[in-house]
Design a protein around this motif. Structure first.
Motif, short mmCIF file in Angstrom:
data_model
loop_
_atom_site.label_atom_id
_atom_site.label_comp_id
_atom_site.label_asym_id
_atom_site.label_seq_id
_atom_site.Cartn_x
_atom_site.Cartn_y
_atom_site.Cartn_z
N ARG A 1 0.99 -1.23 -0.18
CA ARG A 1 0.02 0.09 0.30
C ARG A 1 0.89 1.16 0.04
N LYS A 2 1.84 1.45 0.89
CA LYS A 2 2.97 2.42 1.03
C LYS A 2 3.46 2.61 -0.73
N LEU A 3 4.09 1.72 -1.18
CA LEU A 3 4.56 1.82 -2.53
C LEU A 3 3.62 2.09 -3.66
N ARG A 4 2.48 1.76 -3.32
CA ARG A 4 1.33 2.37 -4.37
C ARG A 4 1.20 3.75 -4.19
N GLU B 1 3.21 -0.41 -8.21
CA GLU B 1 2.15 -1.53 -8.11
C GLU B 1 2.76 -2.79 -7.94
N VAL B 2 2.84 -3.51 -6.89
CA VAL B 2 3.33 -4.58 -6.55
C VAL B 2 2.38 -5.47 -5.70
N ASP B 3 2.17 -6.57 -5.86
CA ASP B 3 1.59 -7.45 -5.06
C ASP B 3 2.18 -7.84 -3.71
N PRO B 4 1.48 -7.90 -2.44
CA PRO B 4 2.35 -8.68 -1.37
C PRO B 4 3.31 -9.79 -1.52
N ALA B 5 2.86 -10.46 -2.27
CA ALA B 5 3.64 -11.78 -2.87
C ALA B 5 4.85 -11.31 -3.45
N GLU B 6 5.17 -10.04 -3.94
CA GLU B 6 6.27 -9.67 -4.53
C GLU B 6 7.07 -8.77 -3.63
N ILE B 7 7.07 -9.04 -2.24
CA ILE B 7 7.85 -8.29 -1.35
C ILE B 7 8.61 -9.37 -0.18
N ILE B 8 9.67 -9.00 -0.03
CA ILE B 8 10.48 -9.68 0.88
C ILE B 8 10.94 -8.72 2.13
N VAL B 9 10.47 -9.04 3.36
CA VAL B 9 11.07 -8.39 4.39
C VAL B 9 12.14 -8.79 4.92
N THR B 10 13.28 -7.72 5.14
CA THR B 10 14.70 -8.44 5.47
C THR B 10 15.08 -8.01 6.80
N PRO B 11 16.17 -8.54 7.25
CA PRO B 11 16.75 -8.13 8.58
C PRO B 11 17.86 -6.74 8.20
N HIS C 1 11.46 13.17 -4.38
CA HIS C 1 11.88 11.81 -4.63
C HIS C 1 11.07 11.06 -5.80
N HIS C 2 11.83 10.53 -6.81
CA HIS C 2 10.99 9.60 -7.73
C HIS C 2 11.56 8.29 -7.87
N SER C 3 10.60 7.46 -7.75
CA SER C 3 11.14 5.97 -7.75
C SER C 3 11.40 5.56 -9.32
N LEU C 4 12.39 4.87 -9.57
CA LEU C 4 12.69 4.23 -10.96
C LEU C 4 11.67 3.26 -11.50
N ALA C 5 10.95 2.48 -10.41
CA ALA C 5 10.23 1.39 -10.94
C ALA C 5 8.74 2.03 -11.29
N ALA C 6 8.66 3.37 -10.98
CA ALA C 6 7.41 4.10 -11.52
C ALA C 6 7.46 4.48 -12.61
N LEU C 7 8.47 4.40 -13.40
CA LEU C 7 8.84 4.86 -14.92
C LEU C 7 8.42 3.98 -15.76
N PRO C 8 8.04 4.53 -16.93
CA PRO C 8 7.25 3.32 -18.09
C PRO C 8 8.42 2.38 -18.43
N LEU D 1 15.12 -3.70 9.86
CA LEU D 1 13.93 -4.20 9.13
C LEU D 1 14.16 -3.35 7.90
N GLY D 2 14.28 -4.20 7.01
CA GLY D 2 14.16 -3.60 5.31
C GLY D 2 13.34 -4.46 4.53
N TYR D 3 13.36 -4.12 3.19
CA TYR D 3 12.60 -4.93 2.26
C TYR D 3 12.83 -4.76 0.65
N VAL D 4 12.69 -5.80 0.06
CA VAL D 4 12.73 -5.68 -1.42
C VAL D 4 11.67 -5.99 -2.13
N ALA D 5 11.32 -5.20 -3.18
CA ALA D 5 10.10 -5.47 -4.05
C ALA D 5 10.56 -5.42 -5.33
N GLY D 6 9.57 -6.32 -6.04
CA GLY D 6 9.94 -6.10 -7.53
C GLY D 6 9.21 -7.47 -8.22
N PRO D 7 9.82 -7.77 -9.39
CA PRO D 7 8.96 -8.61 -10.45
C PRO D 7 8.97 -10.03 -9.72
#
Length: 389
Positions: free
Chosen positions: A80-83, A89-99, A217-224, A247-253
């Motif tokens: 929701r934050k990324l959107r 636009e990512v599905d929660p299944a496309e996110i990993i929470v990391t230390p 700030h502009h996110s690269l993943a939001a660019l066409p 606590l961190g995270y990575v989101a992507g394809p």
């Protein structure tokens, strides 16, 4: 006994920023009053509602293993934050929470590249990118950015360093150590090259909330065309003053996340369970304290920049984001290493030498202004006593 150690580890430099902190601690144990401006730990406490959420999670028994990718509530909150904040636009299944955000970067690099691969990064750049690439067995290609051009990234600069083996670019904005916030034109140049050369991109956005003077700030993943080739890495350390929470995270394809998940699950298993409930509260609770912290850092960046520019041989641009000043000190006739050594030994002020971030900045030092006003003032007074001004 002769100990054998992997050659790729023998060649690594220990983290220069942590080395400064270790030196500060050693001197303090000797009874010396040392001010540490070498690290990147906000001096503000973690907000109470975040701490309370984690404590309540512990009390209700959230102290065991959780899903390796992270608790569903947190992954939904991140999606929701990324959107809403980043137009990603990512599905929660496309996110990993990391230390921590560092772990998100590390597992991503390990999953994506290996021997024979080239990874492009920009100098000056964060100290741990290249060691991570080295541990993965790949090679770093450094793109030196000109301080006279405010470290501007251009298509020409990127293309001049590419090789047929280049697979990945690492981008960091707002930048550590320079404080630069990439413009839309710079991001467009990165996106064009990535798509034309079929490159993956890791976008490190840990300082995204810390920007000044109307910069955005502009996110690269939001660019066409970039969502399918970009991994967005972020975390809670800087914007929420949660460095110790890790606590961190990575989101992507999804195809990339699936492979990264293998590395994460075999290394960390999962991020701390009750800390993740604190992160849910961070994202879903009040956000006004972020603006309060940024206002304080804004005041401090102006103070530290003004004072440093009064010191003979120091030239310090006003940072656009993050909480670091990155003055060129070559006018003193000394290297960044030599200035840093004098400051810790004679002024008892810890700073990070610029060559930790790349050869292009060997004449610089990095000072964190994520410290109290009183300590920054005292540190600047000590620096001025050593170098004049």
């Amino acid at each position: 006994m002769a100990y054998q150690v992997a050659e790729r580890v023998v060649q690594l430099r220990p983290s220069p920023t942590l080395a400064v902190s270790d030196r500060v601690r050693t001197l303090r144990e000797q009874g010396l009053d040392v001010i540490d401006l070498g690290g990147g730990d906000p001096d503000f406490p973690t907000p109470e509602h975040i701490c309370r959420a984690a404590a309540e999670a512990m009390l209700r028994g959230e102290t065991h293993y959780v899903a390796s990718a992270g608790i569903p509530a947190l992954r939904r909150a991140i999606a929701r934050k990324l959107r809403e904040d980043n137009a990603i636009e990512v599905d929660p299944a496309e996110i990993i929470v990391t230390p921590g955000g560092k772990a998100a970067l590390f597992v991503s690099i390990l999953a994506l590249v290996g021997p024979g691969d080239d990874i492009l990064m920009f100098d000056p750049g964060w100290v741990s990118y290249e060691p991570m690439v080295t541990i993965a067995g790949a090679r770093c290609l450094h793109v030196p950015l000109d301080p006279a051009e405010n470290y501007r990234i251009s298509r020409e600069a990127i293309e001049s360093r590419l090789t047929p083996a280049t697979r990945l670019m690492i981008v960091n904005s707002p930048n550590n150590p320079t404080g630069r916030v990439l413009s839309e034109a710079e991001l467009a140049a990165i996106a064009e090259v990535a798509q034309e050369r079929d490159l993956l991109v890791i976008s490190d956005e840990i300082y995204e909330k810390i920007v000044y003077d109307g910069h955005r700030h502009h996110s690269l993943a939001a660019l066409p065309g970039m969502a399918e080739r970009t991994l967005t890495v972020n975390g809670f350390s800087k914007a929420y003053a949660m460095t110790g929470w890790r606590l961190g995270y990575v989101a992507g394809p999804a195809p990339l996340i699936k492979q990264i998940m293998k590395v994460h699950s075999h290394s960390a298993t999962c991020a701390t369970s009750f800390a993740q409930w604190g992160a849910v509260a961070a994202l879903e609770g009040p956000q006004d304290f972020i603006g309060q912290m940024v206002s304080a850092w804004d005041r401090r960046r102006r103070l530290i920049t003004e004072r440093l520019n009064q010191i003979p041989g120091f030239r310090c641009p006003l940072p656009e984001g993050a909480f670091y000043a990155f003055p060129d000190v070559s006018g003193t006739g000394l290297s960044g290493q030599e200035v840093a050594a004098r400051l810790i030994d004679e002024a008892h002020v810890g700073v990070t030498p610029g060559d930790a971030f790349g050869e292009v900045s060997a004449g610089c030092v990095r000072l964190s202004f994520a410290e109290s006003d009183d300590k920054i003032e005292a540190a600047l007074d000590r620096i001025a006593r050593i170098f004049g001004g």
